[in-house]
Design an enzyme around this catalytic site. Structure first.
Site, PDB file in Angstrom:
ATOM      1  N   TYR A   4       0.833  -1.203   0.000  1.00  0.00           N
ATOM      2  CA  TYR A   4       0.000   0.000   0.000  1.00  0.00           C
ATOM      3  C   TYR A   4       0.864   1.248   0.000  1.00  0.00           C
ATOM      4  O   TYR A   4       2.082   1.181   0.212  1.00  0.00           O
ATOM      5  CB  TYR A   4      -0.953   0.006   1.203  1.00  0.00           C
ATOM      6  CG  TYR A   4      -0.332   0.353   2.543  1.00  0.00           C
ATOM      7  CD1 TYR A   4       0.512  -0.528   3.197  1.00  0.00           C
ATOM      8  CD2 TYR A   4      -0.591   1.580   3.155  1.00  0.00           C
ATOM      9  CE1 TYR A   4       1.064  -0.199   4.441  1.00  0.00           C
ATOM     10  CE2 TYR A   4      -0.046   1.906   4.396  1.00  0.00           C
ATOM     11  CZ  TYR A   4       0.779   1.003   5.022  1.00  0.00           C
ATOM     12  OH  TYR A   4       1.327   1.337   6.236  1.00  0.00           O
ATOM     13  N   LYS A  42       6.548  -1.930   1.939  1.00  0.00           N
ATOM     14  CA  LYS A  42       5.358  -1.366   2.589  1.00  0.00           C
ATOM     15  C   LYS A  42       4.171  -2.311   2.400  1.00  0.00           C
ATOM     16  O   LYS A  42       3.330  -2.107   1.515  1.00  0.00           O
ATOM     17  CB  LYS A  42       5.072   0.028   2.021  1.00  0.00           C
ATOM     18  CG  LYS A  42       4.105   0.847   2.874  1.00  0.00           C
ATOM     19  CD  LYS A  42       4.165   2.305   2.478  1.00  0.00           C
ATOM     20  CE  LYS A  42       3.088   3.139   3.116  1.00  0.00           C
ATOM     21  NZ  LYS A  42       3.161   3.235   4.564  1.00  0.00           N
ATOM     22  N   GLU A  59      11.647   2.762  14.621  1.00  0.00           N
ATOM     23  CA  GLU A  59      10.832   3.855  14.076  1.00  0.00           C
ATOM     24  C   GLU A  59       9.573   4.011  14.913  1.00  0.00           C
ATOM     25  O   GLU A  59       9.423   3.360  15.942  1.00  0.00           O
ATOM     26  CB  GLU A  59      10.518   3.623  12.592  1.00  0.00           C
ATOM     27  CG  GLU A  59       9.966   2.274  12.267  1.00  0.00           C
ATOM     28  CD  GLU A  59       9.893   1.975  10.763  1.00  0.00           C
ATOM     29  OE1 GLU A  59       9.856   2.916   9.947  1.00  0.00           O
ATOM     30  OE2 GLU A  59       9.848   0.791  10.419  1.00  0.00           O
ATOM     31  N   LEU A  91      10.999   1.334   7.360  1.00  0.00           N
ATOM     32  CA  LEU A  91      10.435   1.791   6.096  1.00  0.00           C
ATOM     33  C   LEU A  91      11.215   3.032   5.648  1.00  0.00           C
ATOM     34  O   LEU A  91      11.517   3.907   6.472  1.00  0.00           O
ATOM     35  CB  LEU A  91       8.954   2.138   6.260  1.00  0.00           C
ATOM     36  CG  LEU A  91       8.275   2.460   4.934  1.00  0.00           C
ATOM     37  CD1 LEU A  91       8.078   1.194   4.098  1.00  0.00           C
ATOM     38  CD2 LEU A  91       6.937   3.137   5.150  1.00  0.00           C
TER      39      LEU A  91
END
Ligand code: PMP
Length: 285
Positions: free
Chosen positions: A33, A148, A180, A205
């Site tokens: 996505y 992702k 993160e 990411l």
């Protein structure tokens, strides 16, 4: 009013959009996505998001049924059909559906492409003023966080735990270091004024907002250190913040119940947020 959404070539009311129960996105989270922010009806940082989508599909061998230019045209059409001024466009591409549930899939499986708009206040969002509170949380995700995918259960559980602890989000921890945020990249500004964030690898990411922010931060003359940092360093930081497509930059004012510096949004964080928004608006398409 119902949204008009995009599903496999059609623009239809959301209540009419139907996907097979055998869709691999549903059964296996076998899907990727992207989220692109929209300001003044225009797409923010979109080429970066589409490039990352292409990379994610290549890494997983999911077919991308349309070109980048066609995707941009679909995004623009959805903005227009829904009168979207500020918010985001969610895009999801699953490997597709076959006639039964099976771990393996055939090479000619046809993907499922879905896009929909989300109207949100992004610029005058209250979090800019208040900042957010985070708790540290064990990072239990898989080893390819650079892709992702929609396998977001660890993030859902982590954010639920944060809300139960009266915080807004998490900072994920692995081997003693911050990886993160729950759905964002994480940064600190040290007492010496250095901007520190984890280097790119399969552990995080590769944020599109992060890439833009790093360029803009360089122009401010701040010293940047891309290295791992611990949660203890974050407790002692001068500032802390997160970045993502729809938050841009949100200051972090509390970590594990301890105020970051004086517990107010940091000066550099807010400056970088303003620079990012101004530049992104100029480059918006
Ligand atoms: N890390 C994670 C785990 C995320 O989910 C996100 C947002 N999807 C980000 C970082 C930020 O990426 P971007 O700036 O491209 O939105």
């Amino acid at each position: 009013m119902e949204r008009i959404v995009y599903l496999n070539g059609d623009y239809i009311p959301e209540s009419e959009a139907q996907i097979s129960i055998f869709d691999r996105g549903f059964l296996f989270a076998d899907a990727v996505y992207e989220v692109t922010a929209v300001l003044d009806g225009k797409l923010i940082d979109n080429p970066g998001h589409l490039a990352r989508l292409e990379r994610s599909t290549k890494e997983l061998g999911i077919k991308l049924p349309v070109t980048g230019a066609e995707l941009t045209a679909i995004q623009r059409k959805l903005i227009e059909k829904n009168g979207l001024v500020e918010g985001g466009i969610y895009l999801q591409l699953s490997r597709g559906a076959e006639s039964d549930r099976d771990f393996d899939y055939s090479d000619d499986i046809e993907p499922t492409l879905v896009l929909f708009t989300q109207s949100r206040t992004l610029i005058n969002c209250p979090k800019r003023e208040t900042g957010i509170k985070v708790i540290s949380y064990n990072d239990i995700r898989w080893r390819r966080r650079d892709i992702k995918t929609t396998s977001l259960l660890p993030a859902c559980l982590a954010k639920h735990a944060a809300h139960a602890a009266k915080a807004d989000d998490v900072w994920l921890i692995e081997d003693g270091f911050v990886t993160e945020g729950g759905s964002s990249n994480a940064y600190i500004v040290t007492q010496e004024g250095k901007l520190v964030t984890r280097p790119l690898s399969n552990d995080i990411l590769h944020g599109i907002t992060r890439a833009s922010l790093m360029k803009l931060a360089k122009d401010t003359g701040v010293e940047i250190e891309e290295r791992n940092f611990t949660i203890e360093e974050a407790y002692a930081a001068k500032e802390a913040f997160i970045s993502s497509a729809t938050t841009f930059v949100w200051p972090v004012v509390e970590i594990d119940g301890k105020p970051v510096a004086d517990g107010k949004p940091g000066e550099f964080s807010l400056k970088l947020r303003d620079i990012y928004i101004n530049t992104a608006k100029e480059l918006a398409e």
